[in-house]
Design a protein around this motif. Structure first.
Motif, PDB file in Angstrom:
ATOM      1  N   ARG A   1       0.820  -1.219   0.000  1.00  0.00           N
ATOM      2  CA  ARG A   1       0.000   0.000   0.000  1.00  0.00           C
ATOM      3  C   ARG A   1       0.849   1.262   0.000  1.00  0.00           C
ATOM      4  O   ARG A   1       0.554   2.220  -0.718  1.00  0.00           O
ATOM      5  CB  ARG A   1      -0.937   0.003   1.213  1.00  0.00           C
ATOM      6  N   ILE A   2       1.885   1.285   0.816  1.00  0.00           N
ATOM      7  CA  ILE A   2       2.751   2.467   0.874  1.00  0.00           C
ATOM      8  C   ILE A   2       3.458   2.670  -0.461  1.00  0.00           C
ATOM      9  O   ILE A   2       3.482   3.783  -0.998  1.00  0.00           O
ATOM     10  CB  ILE A   2       3.787   2.341   2.015  1.00  0.00           C
TER      11      ILE A   2
ATOM     12  N   ALA B   1       0.994   3.854  -3.137  1.00  0.00           N
ATOM     13  CA  ALA B   1       0.542   5.231  -2.888  1.00  0.00           C
ATOM     14  C   ALA B   1       1.622   6.246  -3.243  1.00  0.00           C
ATOM     15  O   ALA B   1       1.337   7.276  -3.865  1.00  0.00           O
ATOM     16  CB  ALA B   1       0.118   5.380  -1.426  1.00  0.00           C
TER      17      ALA B   1
ATOM     18  N   THR C   1       0.582  11.579   1.452  1.00  0.00           N
ATOM     19  CA  THR C   1       0.051  10.275   1.074  1.00  0.00           C
ATOM     20  C   THR C   1       0.580   9.177   1.997  1.00  0.00           C
ATOM     21  O   THR C   1      -0.149   8.247   2.351  1.00  0.00           O
ATOM     22  CB  THR C   1       0.419   9.970  -0.391  1.00  0.00           C
ATOM     23  N   TYR C   2       1.837   9.285   2.379  1.00  0.00           N
ATOM     24  CA  TYR C   2       2.463   8.330   3.297  1.00  0.00           C
ATOM     25  C   TYR C   2       1.675   8.263   4.612  1.00  0.00           C
ATOM     26  O   TYR C   2       1.286   7.188   5.072  1.00  0.00           O
ATOM     27  CB  TYR C   2       3.906   8.772   3.524  1.00  0.00           C
TER      28      TYR C   2
ATOM     29  N   THR D   1      -1.857   6.861   4.110  1.00  0.00           N
ATOM     30  CA  THR D   1      -1.865   5.416   3.869  1.00  0.00           C
ATOM     31  C   THR D   1      -1.792   4.641   5.184  1.00  0.00           C
ATOM     32  O   THR D   1      -2.507   3.653   5.366  1.00  0.00           O
ATOM     33  CB  THR D   1      -0.700   5.015   2.941  1.00  0.00           C
TER      34      THR D   1
ATOM     35  N   GLU E   1      -5.235   4.938   6.772  1.00  0.00           N
ATOM     36  CA  GLU E   1      -6.228   4.099   6.092  1.00  0.00           C
ATOM     37  C   GLU E   1      -6.019   2.618   6.412  1.00  0.00           C
ATOM     38  O   GLU E   1      -6.982   1.881   6.612  1.00  0.00           O
ATOM     39  CB  GLU E   1      -6.166   4.326   4.577  1.00  0.00           C
TER      40      GLU E   1
END
Length: 198
Positions: free
Chosen positions: A76-77, A80, A93-94, A97, A100
């Motif tokens: 995911r990381i 993203a 975003t990091y 993520t 989330e």
């Protein structure tokens, strides 16, 4: 793998699925040493022999869950960050993520966070060279190059600031010390971390 529960394979039989779900929940809630095969059997409604049919030991179950959880977080990381350009967008975003991932899979998030030091040495050979730490280090180095992260600050200390804060926040969310969902705090977390990064 299924979309909704990443640590369950499509071909896993119902009994194995239940063992994975309940095992992860109990390991997250109670810890590794306080959770026995008997506890997992009781939670699943299956006998101890049924559990041993899928996992030879509790340790094997623990390592499967840890590997799958860590790989999912890494995936995911990585995905993203590939979508963004520039430190500011990538860092936003990091943080988002991580939030989330916690919101969608709190047991996996806290299980991975709480057991990283113990379990990482046992699985690292199968996980490759890229880790959450190497990704974070590269992100911070990019921030230094752009002049958005202090050029004089020790990179190791900055890594501790970022990863330690996120890990501690996971615990606070899990204990309901901070009201979730985590993603509603993402902007605030980013702001605090950016202030610390100078």
């Amino acid at each position: 793998m299924t979309d909704s529960i990443f640590y369950i394979s499509d071909d896993d039989p119902p009994s194995k699925r239940r063992i994975l779900v309940e095992g992860l929940r109990l390991f997250a809630e109670r810890g590794l040493s306080a959770t026995s095969i008997r506890d997992i059997a009781s939670a699943t409604g299956y006998s101890n022999p049924a559990l041993y049919k899928h996992f030879k030991t509790k340790d094997e179950l623990v390592l499967v869950l840890f590997e799958r959880s860590y790989k999912e977080l890494m995936h995911r990381i990585t995905l993203a960050l590939c979508r963004e350009t520039g430190f500011s967008e990538k860092f936003r975003t990091y943080v988002k993520t991580f939030c989330e991932f916690y919101d969608e899979h709190p047991h996996a998030s806290i299980f991975t966070t709480n057991n990283l030091a113990v379990l990482w040495p046992r699985v690292s050979g199968t996980m490759g060279d890229r880790t959450v730490i190497t990704i974070t280090r590269q992100l911070l180095e990019d921030g230094k190059q752009e002049g958005l992260v202090s050029k004089t600050a020790d990179l190791s200390l900055l890594l501790v600031l970022v990863t330690g804060t996120i890990n501690q926040l996971n615990r606070q969310f899990y204990l309901n010390a901070i009201e979730g969902p985590a993603k509603k705090h993402a902007a605030g977390i980013e702001k605090i971390l950016r202030a610390g990064l100078g």
